[in-house]
Motif scaffolding. Structure first.
Motif, PDB file in Angstrom:
ATOM      1  N   TYR A 158      14.831 -17.545  -5.838  1.00  0.00           N
ATOM      2  CA  TYR A 158      14.703 -16.454  -5.470  1.00  0.00           C
ATOM      3  C   TYR A 158      13.829 -15.339  -5.616  1.00  0.00           C
ATOM      4  O   TYR A 158      12.254 -15.383  -4.760  1.00  0.00           O
ATOM      5  N   ILE A 159      13.489 -15.455  -7.414  1.00  0.00           N
ATOM      6  CA  ILE A 159      12.332 -14.112  -7.645  1.00  0.00           C
ATOM      7  C   ILE A 159      11.353 -14.702  -7.018  1.00  0.00           C
ATOM      8  O   ILE A 159      10.416 -14.635  -7.100  1.00  0.00           O
ATOM      9  N   GLU A 160      11.073 -15.366  -7.340  1.00  0.00           N
ATOM     10  CA  GLU A 160       9.783 -16.710  -7.211  1.00  0.00           C
ATOM     11  C   GLU A 160       9.229 -16.329  -5.662  1.00  0.00           C
ATOM     12  O   GLU A 160       7.716 -16.933  -5.798  1.00  0.00           O
ATOM     13  N   ALA A 161      10.039 -16.789  -5.012  1.00  0.00           N
ATOM     14  CA  ALA A 161       9.755 -16.977  -3.514  1.00  0.00           C
ATOM     15  C   ALA A 161       9.841 -15.748  -2.786  1.00  0.00           C
ATOM     16  O   ALA A 161       9.140 -15.761  -2.034  1.00  0.00           O
ATOM     17  N   HIS A 162      10.127 -14.075  -3.771  1.00  0.00           N
ATOM     18  CA  HIS A 162       9.671 -13.543  -3.527  1.00  0.00           C
ATOM     19  C   HIS A 162       9.217 -12.308  -4.197  1.00  0.00           C
ATOM     20  O   HIS A 162       9.421 -10.881  -4.057  1.00  0.00           O
ATOM     21  N   LYS A 163       8.035 -12.522  -4.925  1.00  0.00           N
ATOM     22  CA  LYS A 163       7.727 -12.280  -5.772  1.00  0.00           C
ATOM     23  C   LYS A 163       6.135 -11.672  -5.144  1.00  0.00           C
ATOM     24  O   LYS A 163       6.406  -9.903  -5.641  1.00  0.00           O
ATOM     25  N   GLU A 164       5.761 -11.364  -4.011  1.00  0.00           N
ATOM     26  CA  GLU A 164       4.707 -10.504  -3.596  1.00  0.00           C
ATOM     27  C   GLU A 164       5.757  -9.793  -2.705  1.00  0.00           C
ATOM     28  O   GLU A 164       5.040  -8.248  -2.445  1.00  0.00           O
ATOM     29  N   GLU A 165       6.675  -9.873  -2.508  1.00  0.00           N
ATOM     30  CA  GLU A 165       7.702  -8.897  -1.741  1.00  0.00           C
ATOM     31  C   GLU A 165       7.519  -7.655  -2.879  1.00  0.00           C
ATOM     32  O   GLU A 165       8.072  -6.690  -2.601  1.00  0.00           O
ATOM     33  N   TYR A 166       7.787  -7.872  -4.004  1.00  0.00           N
ATOM     34  CA  TYR A 166       8.649  -7.120  -4.745  1.00  0.00           C
ATOM     35  C   TYR A 166       7.151  -6.542  -5.129  1.00  0.00           C
ATOM     36  O   TYR A 166       7.350  -5.331  -4.859  1.00  0.00           O
ATOM     37  N   LEU A 167       6.263  -6.692  -5.806  1.00  0.00           N
ATOM     38  CA  LEU A 167       5.253  -6.118  -5.964  1.00  0.00           C
ATOM     39  C   LEU A 167       4.181  -5.812  -4.760  1.00  0.00           C
ATOM     40  O   LEU A 167       3.481  -4.819  -5.582  1.00  0.00           O
ATOM     41  N   ALA A 168       4.743  -5.432  -3.730  1.00  0.00           N
ATOM     42  CA  ALA A 168       3.879  -5.113  -2.340  1.00  0.00           C
ATOM     43  C   ALA A 168       4.778  -3.448  -2.141  1.00  0.00           C
ATOM     44  O   ALA A 168       4.873  -2.721  -1.076  1.00  0.00           O
ATOM     45  N   PHE A 169       6.294  -3.250  -3.033  1.00  0.00           N
ATOM     46  CA  PHE A 169       6.859  -2.624  -2.405  1.00  0.00           C
ATOM     47  C   PHE A 169       5.949  -1.348  -2.475  1.00  0.00           C
ATOM     48  O   PHE A 169       5.215  -0.680  -4.020  1.00  0.00           O
ATOM     49  N   PRO A 170       5.948   0.269  -2.233  1.00  0.00           N
ATOM     50  CA  PRO A 170       5.303   1.622  -2.559  1.00  0.00           C
ATOM     51  C   PRO A 170       6.053   2.396  -3.809  1.00  0.00           C
ATOM     52  O   PRO A 170       6.105   3.046  -3.463  1.00  0.00           O
ATOM     53  N   TYR A 171       5.486   1.908  -4.987  1.00  0.00           N
ATOM     54  CA  TYR A 171       5.698   2.407  -6.036  1.00  0.00           C
ATOM     55  C   TYR A 171       4.516   3.576  -6.068  1.00  0.00           C
ATOM     56  O   TYR A 171       3.403   3.515  -5.029  1.00  0.00           O
ATOM     57  N   LEU A 172       4.922   4.526  -6.199  1.00  0.00           N
ATOM     58  CA  LEU A 172       3.776   5.773  -6.232  1.00  0.00           C
ATOM     59  C   LEU A 172       2.735   5.344  -7.908  1.00  0.00           C
ATOM     60  O   LEU A 172       2.281   6.267  -7.949  1.00  0.00           O
ATOM     61  N   ASN A 173       3.217   4.626  -8.910  1.00  0.00           N
ATOM     62  CA  ASN A 173       2.761   4.599  -9.703  1.00  0.00           C
ATOM     63  C   ASN A 173       0.782   4.108  -9.419  1.00  0.00           C
ATOM     64  O   ASN A 173       0.761   3.378  -8.842  1.00  0.00           O
ATOM     65  N   LYS A 174       0.446   4.446 -10.700  1.00  0.00           N
ATOM     66  CA  LYS A 174      -1.088   3.429 -10.314  1.00  0.00           C
ATOM     67  C   LYS A 174      -1.094   1.968 -10.724  1.00  0.00           C
ATOM     68  O   LYS A 174      -1.280   1.102 -10.171  1.00  0.00           O
ATOM     69  N   LYS A 175      -0.406   1.432 -11.512  1.00  0.00           N
ATOM     70  CA  LYS A 175      -0.072  -0.229 -11.334  1.00  0.00           C
ATOM     71  C   LYS A 175       1.507  -0.356 -11.804  1.00  0.00           C
ATOM     72  O   LYS A 175       2.023   0.634 -13.096  1.00  0.00           O
ATOM     73  N   VAL A 176       1.755  -1.309 -11.638  1.00  0.00           N
ATOM     74  CA  VAL A 176       2.935  -1.592 -11.988  1.00  0.00           C
ATOM     75  C   VAL A 176       2.938  -3.060 -12.411  1.00  0.00           C
ATOM     76  O   VAL A 176       2.070  -4.119 -11.774  1.00  0.00           O
ATOM     77  N   ASP A 177       4.094  -3.635 -12.843  1.00  0.00           N
ATOM     78  CA  ASP A 177       3.655  -5.018 -12.768  1.00  0.00           C
ATOM     79  C   ASP A 177       5.785  -5.876 -12.500  1.00  0.00           C
ATOM     80  O   ASP A 177       6.264  -5.036 -12.505  1.00  0.00           O
ATOM     81  N   MET A 178       5.464  -7.337 -12.565  1.00  0.00           N
ATOM     82  CA  MET A 178       7.397  -8.055 -11.991  1.00  0.00           C
ATOM     83  C   MET A 178       7.807  -7.527 -13.419  1.00  0.00           C
ATOM     84  O   MET A 178       9.215  -7.752 -12.567  1.00  0.00           O
TER      85      MET A 178
END
Length: 541
Positions: A291-311
């Protein structure tokens, strides 16, 4: 008449006369009670020796005078001043050393037996014999009838007489309680009332254990533990009241008995419940990884306010919800099919636990709120703690006085190092060390994940979707078996709290999922357990 019949003459009238005899010859009610006890048990001893008595009451008063003379002599008083009998008769009444030891043991046994009386009976004994309060006044103080008071006095004396021999056998039993401990979790707002506060004594643990299946009186528990009833009564009152008098680890029933007031799984039950979940772990972990592998891009696309985020940070934030997906399916099935008729408790905080089996499972998730801090109207701060993650804070954190959290708030859009006051630089270094912020060039940025308060509503939407369409079939099997185990193990009055039993059963799953994700390279734990992993906040301007 036979001496064995002597005890039949022990009624309220005789006891009042004996106490009056003692009170007139002593300096206070305490000495009077002691002397009266000596006389009573000298008579008990005489009754047990056998033989005949020509006249009952002359015999009683002769023993009373002899005992009083011995009593006075032991306190270095002049026996002639207080004793007006024949000297030879006095000598005949004085016991030899072996008899004195026997009398002393008997008296101690009786005193101990009195300590095992319940409060109602113990109080009238103390008020009548020690404080010298007439039965009429005792009745008024206790808001009952004088007949009831006299009946309690009679019953208490009868109980002592009947059981003093039994107490000789148990008097030397050590009051050393076996070691029994519980792991008790809490959920909700502990500020309302956390019944675990002050719960540290081994006596409490044993009382809870004895009341875990059926209601017990304080007297029954006292007998079982060989602990005086007054101590048990006090401990039970504490366990019932909790912090605010509304929620405790015990509950008192209308019939005066006590029973456990939270879900507590015994070792064997806890193990069986865990095994129902651990048997499913290979399927659970495999499904989650895919499930995580299939939805990786969705997780990373969440609108966090940080300058950079990682999985890695995202998955540590989401891991509780991910790991609970199977359990949530089981819970939904049990609620609909097996526990629909049971009402859930409506209170701000609840506890549940299991008998300590030497293992530690699960973890915690604490959150705090703040208002008007560092230019933000509202702030919500969360952190988790499990085997791999240490907590940054617990419930009760005051954000307005926590410099490191405030630096994380100020650094959301970037905080120039040059803008820091000298006294803030040390706090900034600590905040970097603990993972709140990081430095890039001459600017500090927030490292823990940040989103808006509005986006917080959908923060776990992606992980929450794992509950639907992935585990239903296997969850049906677990739900059926677990529901049967819960109903067989938890008292009827606690079945509305079955959900907590499910949480306990699911405890091994979180750590197992975490370890599986670490093994697959999807998660990386922080060094020394403390970092940005598992900590995040939501803000509103």
């Amino acid at each position: 008449m036979k001496k064995q019949d002597l005890l039949k003459y022990f009624d309220d009238a005789l006891m009042e006369k004996l106490f009056g005899f003692c009170y007139a010859r002593t300096k206070d009610s305490f000495e009077a009670e002691e002397l009266c006890s000596d006389i009573v048990y000298a008579l008990v001893k005489a009754a047990n020796k056998g033989g005949e008595i020509e006249s009952v009451y002359p015999f009683i008063w002769r023993v009373a005078r002899n005992v009083y003379a011995d009593f006075a002599d032991k306190r270095r008083k002049n026996a002639d001043t207080f004793y007006e009998g024949d000297a030879e008769e006095l000598l005949r009444g004085i016991a030899d050393e072996e008899e004195e030891e026997s009398d002393s043991e008997l008296l101690r046994a009786v005193y101990r037996r009195m300590a095992f009386l319940t409060r109602a009976y113990r109080e009238v004994m103390i008020m009548f014999y020690l404080d010298g309060i007439p039965t009429a006044e005792i009745a008024k103080a206790q808001k009952t009838s004088e007949t009831a008071v006299r009946q309690r006095l009679f019953s208490a004396r009868q109980k002592i007489r009947n059981e003093v021999e039994e107490m000789k056998e148990t008097y030397n039993m050590p009051v050393a309680l076996d070691n029994i401990n519980y792991i008790i979790w809490g959920t909700g707002n502990p500020g309302w009332c956390d019944p675990r506060t002050g719960w540290t004594r081994m006596l409490s643990n044993h009382i809870i254990w004895l009341c875990r299946k059926k209601p017990r009186t304080a007297a029954e528990v006292a007998e079982e533990l060989n602990v005086p009833t007054l101590y048990v009564e006090e401990e039970m009152d504490i366990l019932c009241k909790g912090e605010n008098g509304k929620y405790g680890l015990l509950r008192k029933l209308e019939n005066g008995k006590y029973i456990i007031n939270f879900v507590l799984l015994e070792k064997e039950v806890f193990q069986k419940a865990n095994e129902l979940y651990t048997a499913e772990l290979p399927k659970i972990c495999e499904t989650i990884e895919k499930y995580i592998e299939a939805h990786k891009e969705e997780y990373l696309a969440f609108p966090y306010l940080n300058k950079k985020v990682d999985m890695n940070l995202i998955l540590w934030q989401q891991v509780f919800v991910i790991a609970d997906a199977f359990s949530d399916n089981v819970k939904k099935i049990m609620e609909e099919k097996y526990f629909a008729e049971y009402k859930k408790p409506d209170r701000p905080f609840s506890v549940f636990g299991y008998v300590d089996n030497g293992k530690r499972y699960g973890g915690g998730w604490d959150g705090v709120e703040a208002h008007s801090v560092c230019g933000y109207k509202y702030v919500h701060l969360d952190n988790i703690y499990i085997t791999r993650i240490k907590p940054h804070f617990h419930c009760g954190l005051n954000v307005s006085t926590d410099t490191q959290v405030q630096l994380a708030l100020r650094a959301i859009g970037g905080l120039p190092v040059a803008s820091l006051a000298e006294n803030e630089k040390e706090h900034a270094a600590k905040a970097i060390e603990q993972g709140y912020i990081y430095r890039e060039g001459d600017t500090l940025y927030t490292k823990i994940l940040v989103c808006t308060a509005e986006d917080r509503k959908k923060l776990f939407g992606i992980s929450g979707a794992l509950k639907k369409g992935y585990f239903e079939k296997d969850a049906e099997v677990v739900a059926e078996k677990l529901a049967a185990l819960i109903k067989a193990s938890i008292p009827e009055h606690l079945l509305g709290e079955w959900g907590f039993a499910n949480s306990l059963a699911n405890m091994p799953v979180l750590d197992a999922v975490v370890e599986a994700l670490i093994e697959k390279g999807l998660l990386t734990p922080p060094e020394n357990g403390l970092g940005a992993e598992g900590c995040w906040m939501c803000v509103e301007k």
